[in-house]
Design a protein around this motif. Structure first.
Motif, PDB file in Angstrom:
ATOM      1  N   CYS A  42       1.058  -1.261  -0.014  1.00  0.00           N
ATOM      2  CA  CYS A  42       0.209  -0.020  -0.091  1.00  0.00           C
ATOM      3  C   CYS A  42       0.992   1.232   0.040  1.00  0.00           C
ATOM      4  O   CYS A  42       0.608   2.389  -0.775  1.00  0.00           O
ATOM      5  N   VAL A  43       1.984   1.298   0.872  1.00  0.00           N
ATOM      6  CA  VAL A  43       2.911   2.373   0.828  1.00  0.00           C
ATOM      7  C   VAL A  43       3.512   2.419  -0.536  1.00  0.00           C
ATOM      8  O   VAL A  43       3.695   3.807  -0.946  1.00  0.00           O
ATOM      9  N   GLU A  44       3.813   1.489  -1.113  1.00  0.00           N
ATOM     10  CA  GLU A  44       4.481   1.589  -2.585  1.00  0.00           C
ATOM     11  C   GLU A  44       3.519   2.185  -3.313  1.00  0.00           C
ATOM     12  O   GLU A  44       4.005   2.922  -4.210  1.00  0.00           O
ATOM     13  N   SER A  45       2.406   1.776  -3.437  1.00  0.00           N
ATOM     14  CA  SER A  45       1.440   2.306  -4.357  1.00  0.00           C
ATOM     15  C   SER A  45       1.277   3.723  -3.985  1.00  0.00           C
ATOM     16  O   SER A  45       1.124   4.799  -4.840  1.00  0.00           O
ATOM     17  N   ALA A  46       1.263   4.300  -2.834  1.00  0.00           N
ATOM     18  CA  ALA A  46       0.910   5.642  -2.414  1.00  0.00           C
ATOM     19  C   ALA A  46       1.907   6.440  -2.843  1.00  0.00           C
ATOM     20  O   ALA A  46       1.707   7.894  -3.113  1.00  0.00           O
ATOM     21  N   ALA A  47       3.151   5.956  -3.030  1.00  0.00           N
ATOM     22  CA  ALA A  47       4.113   6.855  -3.131  1.00  0.00           C
ATOM     23  C   ALA A  47       4.792   6.946  -4.964  1.00  0.00           C
ATOM     24  O   ALA A  47       5.438   7.535  -5.350  1.00  0.00           O
ATOM     25  N   THR A  48       3.817   6.149  -5.638  1.00  0.00           N
ATOM     26  CA  THR A  48       3.662   6.363  -6.918  1.00  0.00           C
ATOM     27  C   THR A  48       3.155   7.292  -7.700  1.00  0.00           C
ATOM     28  O   THR A  48       2.075   7.813  -7.274  1.00  0.00           O
ATOM     29  N   ASP A  49       3.692   8.082  -8.741  1.00  0.00           N
ATOM     30  CA  ASP A  49       3.231   9.193  -9.365  1.00  0.00           C
ATOM     31  C   ASP A  49       2.702  10.367  -8.433  1.00  0.00           C
ATOM     32  O   ASP A  49       1.570  10.585  -8.477  1.00  0.00           O
ATOM     33  N   GLY A  74      19.309  21.743   8.388  1.00  0.00           N
ATOM     34  CA  GLY A  74      18.116  21.761   7.739  1.00  0.00           C
ATOM     35  C   GLY A  74      17.867  23.083   7.061  1.00  0.00           C
ATOM     36  O   GLY A  74      18.555  23.972   7.127  1.00  0.00           O
ATOM     37  N   PRO A  75      16.673  23.268   6.547  1.00  0.00           N
ATOM     38  CA  PRO A  75      16.157  24.656   5.739  1.00  0.00           C
ATOM     39  C   PRO A  75      15.678  25.551   6.808  1.00  0.00           C
ATOM     40  O   PRO A  75      15.012  25.008   7.931  1.00  0.00           O
ATOM     41  N   THR A  76      16.081  26.837   6.780  1.00  0.00           N
ATOM     42  CA  THR A  76      15.311  27.910   7.549  1.00  0.00           C
ATOM     43  C   THR A  76      13.874  27.791   7.282  1.00  0.00           C
ATOM     44  O   THR A  76      13.073  28.045   8.221  1.00  0.00           O
ATOM     45  N   SER A  77      13.549  27.766   6.026  1.00  0.00           N
ATOM     46  CA  SER A  77      12.050  27.652   5.661  1.00  0.00           C
ATOM     47  C   SER A  77      11.888  26.564   4.521  1.00  0.00           C
ATOM     48  O   SER A  77      12.828  26.053   3.918  1.00  0.00           O
ATOM     49  N   ILE A  78      10.696  26.017   4.829  1.00  0.00           N
ATOM     50  CA  ILE A  78      10.323  24.864   3.956  1.00  0.00           C
ATOM     51  C   ILE A  78       9.779  25.359   2.641  1.00  0.00           C
ATOM     52  O   ILE A  78       8.874  26.208   2.596  1.00  0.00           O
ATOM     53  N   PRO A  79      10.310  25.008   1.467  1.00  0.00           N
ATOM     54  CA  PRO A  79       9.834  25.209   0.346  1.00  0.00           C
ATOM     55  C   PRO A  79       8.422  24.721   0.104  1.00  0.00           C
ATOM     56  O   PRO A  79       8.078  23.474   0.603  1.00  0.00           O
ATOM     57  N   ALA A  80       7.663  25.216  -1.015  1.00  0.00           N
ATOM     58  CA  ALA A  80       6.169  24.856  -1.006  1.00  0.00           C
ATOM     59  C   ALA A  80       6.350  23.367  -1.684  1.00  0.00           C
ATOM     60  O   ALA A  80       5.548  22.697  -1.364  1.00  0.00           O
ATOM     61  N   PRO A  81       7.162  23.117  -2.443  1.00  0.00           N
ATOM     62  CA  PRO A  81       7.088  21.748  -3.083  1.00  0.00           C
ATOM     63  C   PRO A  81       7.464  20.772  -1.816  1.00  0.00           C
ATOM     64  O   PRO A  81       6.908  19.708  -1.949  1.00  0.00           O
ATOM     65  N   LEU A  82       8.160  20.790  -0.953  1.00  0.00           N
ATOM     66  CA  LEU A  82       8.490  19.778   0.046  1.00  0.00           C
ATOM     67  C   LEU A  82       7.386  19.985   0.863  1.00  0.00           C
ATOM     68  O   LEU A  82       6.947  18.723   1.246  1.00  0.00           O
ATOM     69  N   ARG A  83       6.745  21.140   1.275  1.00  0.00           N
ATOM     70  CA  ARG A  83       5.307  21.049   1.974  1.00  0.00           C
ATOM     71  C   ARG A  83       4.550  20.167   1.148  1.00  0.00           C
ATOM     72  O   ARG A  83       3.675  19.218   1.831  1.00  0.00           O
ATOM     73  N   MET A  84       4.241  20.195   0.123  1.00  0.00           N
ATOM     74  CA  MET A  84       3.211  19.536  -0.858  1.00  0.00           C
ATOM     75  C   MET A  84       3.682  18.026  -0.996  1.00  0.00           C
ATOM     76  O   MET A  84       2.507  17.241  -0.793  1.00  0.00           O
ATOM     77  N   LEU A  85       4.772  17.565  -0.931  1.00  0.00           N
ATOM     78  CA  LEU A  85       5.182  16.515  -1.036  1.00  0.00           C
ATOM     79  C   LEU A  85       5.053  15.904   0.238  1.00  0.00           C
ATOM     80  O   LEU A  85       4.307  14.502   0.326  1.00  0.00           O
ATOM     81  N   VAL A  86       5.137  16.373   1.437  1.00  0.00           N
ATOM     82  CA  VAL A  86       5.014  15.761   2.676  1.00  0.00           C
ATOM     83  C   VAL A  86       3.264  15.615   2.851  1.00  0.00           C
ATOM     84  O   VAL A  86       2.816  14.517   3.311  1.00  0.00           O
ATOM     85  N   LEU A  87       2.770  16.360   2.699  1.00  0.00           N
ATOM     86  CA  LEU A  87       1.221  16.594   2.796  1.00  0.00           C
ATOM     87  C   LEU A  87       0.451  15.602   1.888  1.00  0.00           C
ATOM     88  O   LEU A  87      -0.319  14.697   2.275  1.00  0.00           O
ATOM     89  N   LEU A  89       2.046  12.857   0.623  1.00  0.00           N
ATOM     90  CA  LEU A  89       2.176  11.519   1.010  1.00  0.00           C
ATOM     91  C   LEU A  89       1.493  10.969   2.391  1.00  0.00           C
ATOM     92  O   LEU A  89       0.829   9.989   2.325  1.00  0.00           O
ATOM     93  N   GLN A  90       1.252  12.013   3.304  1.00  0.00           N
ATOM     94  CA  GLN A  90       0.621  11.760   4.409  1.00  0.00           C
ATOM     95  C   GLN A  90      -1.065  11.624   4.226  1.00  0.00           C
ATOM     96  O   GLN A  90      -1.459  10.592   4.590  1.00  0.00           O
ATOM     97  N   THR A  91      -1.649  12.362   3.283  1.00  0.00           N
ATOM     98  CA  THR A  91      -2.937  12.095   2.716  1.00  0.00           C
ATOM     99  C   THR A  91      -3.061  10.662   2.059  1.00  0.00           C
ATOM    100  O   THR A  91      -4.156  10.148   2.682  1.00  0.00           O
ATOM    101  N   ARG A  92      -2.253  10.270   1.164  1.00  0.00           N
ATOM    102  CA  ARG A  92      -2.370   9.081   0.703  1.00  0.00           C
ATOM    103  C   ARG A  92      -2.157   7.967   1.643  1.00  0.00           C
ATOM    104  O   ARG A  92      -2.625   6.818   1.537  1.00  0.00           O
ATOM    105  N   LEU A  93      -1.472   8.073   2.657  1.00  0.00           N
ATOM    106  CA  LEU A  93      -0.910   6.935   3.590  1.00  0.00           C
ATOM    107  C   LEU A  93      -1.935   6.662   4.413  1.00  0.00           C
ATOM    108  O   LEU A  93      -1.909   5.544   5.186  1.00  0.00           O
ATOM    109  N   GLN A  94      -2.880   7.710   4.645  1.00  0.00           N
ATOM    110  CA  GLN A  94      -4.047   7.347   5.575  1.00  0.00           C
ATOM    111  C   GLN A  94      -4.706   6.025   4.929  1.00  0.00           C
ATOM    112  O   GLN A  94      -5.205   5.472   5.673  1.00  0.00           O
ATOM    113  N   ALA A  95      -4.772   5.872   3.629  1.00  0.00           N
ATOM    114  CA  ALA A  95      -5.352   4.753   3.218  1.00  0.00           C
ATOM    115  C   ALA A  95      -4.874   3.541   3.369  1.00  0.00           C
ATOM    116  O   ALA A  95      -5.140   2.485   3.478  1.00  0.00           O
ATOM    117  N   CYS A  96      -3.391   3.563   3.605  1.00  0.00           N
ATOM    118  CA  CYS A  96      -2.674   2.415   4.366  1.00  0.00           C
ATOM    119  C   CYS A  96      -2.845   2.097   5.902  1.00  0.00           C
ATOM    120  O   CYS A  96      -2.150   1.221   6.602  1.00  0.00           O
TER     121      CYS A  96
END
Length: 159
Positions: A42-49, A74-87, A89-96
């Motif tokens: 399930c995790v592998e599927s969540a990280a695809t595309d 670490g970074p002083t500020s979190i770039p938008a793509p990193l925030r989007m990536l984490v969010l 993944l977190q959203t998709r991983l809830q299905a797991c």
């Protein structure tokens, strides 16, 4: 990037501390813990595309977590793509069955463990990193490097 992160370590890491092996340097997006085979699929599927573009990350801050005795970068500020990536993944991983972390995301790379006091204030140039992929890594006890990459997904190459 690994060499640039390791360069100031001799001046920062006391003798009793344990520096992170260069091949173990990573930025955790979501901590998963041990996974049963069905949850792993399930995790592998969540990280695809994942649909997040590759991005630049400036590791421009040196920090210290007193409670866990960790020296980090670490970074002083979190770039938008990193925030989007984490969010994403977190959203998709809830299905797991993996609940999102309740604490705020604090991206960092552990440089050393068992650091008993904050390092002296040092000035060093930011380490620039082009983040172009996401990996699923698993810890393995007793060996160095400690982490084994199980799977890798490329981020979107579009700007």
């Amino acid at each position: 990037m690994r060499a640039a992160l390791a360069e100031p370590l001799p001046d920062l890491v006391p003798e009793q501390a344990r520096a992170t092996h260069p091949l173990d340097l990573h930025l955790t997006l979501v901590f998963l813990g041990e996974l049963a085979p069905d949850r792993l699929r399930c995790v592998e599927s969540a990280a695809t595309d994942i649909g997040v573009p590759a991005f630049a990350l400036s590791l421009d801050r040196l920090g210290y977590f007193a409670r866990s005795q960790i020296l980090w970068r670490g970074p002083t500020s979190i770039p938008a793509p990193l925030r989007m990536l984490v969010l994403t993944l977190q959203t998709r991983l809830q299905a797991c069955g993996i609940a999102p972390e309740q604490r705020a995301y604090r991206p960092h790379m552990t440089l050393a463990r068992k650091v008993r006091a904050p390092p002296p204030a040092v000035s060093s140039a930011p380490v620039e990193w082009t983040v172009s992929d996401v990996v699923l890594a698993a810890g393995r006890g007793g060996t160095v490097p400690r982490y084994e990459i199980r799977q890798r997904w490329m981020l979107d190459a579009r700007p």
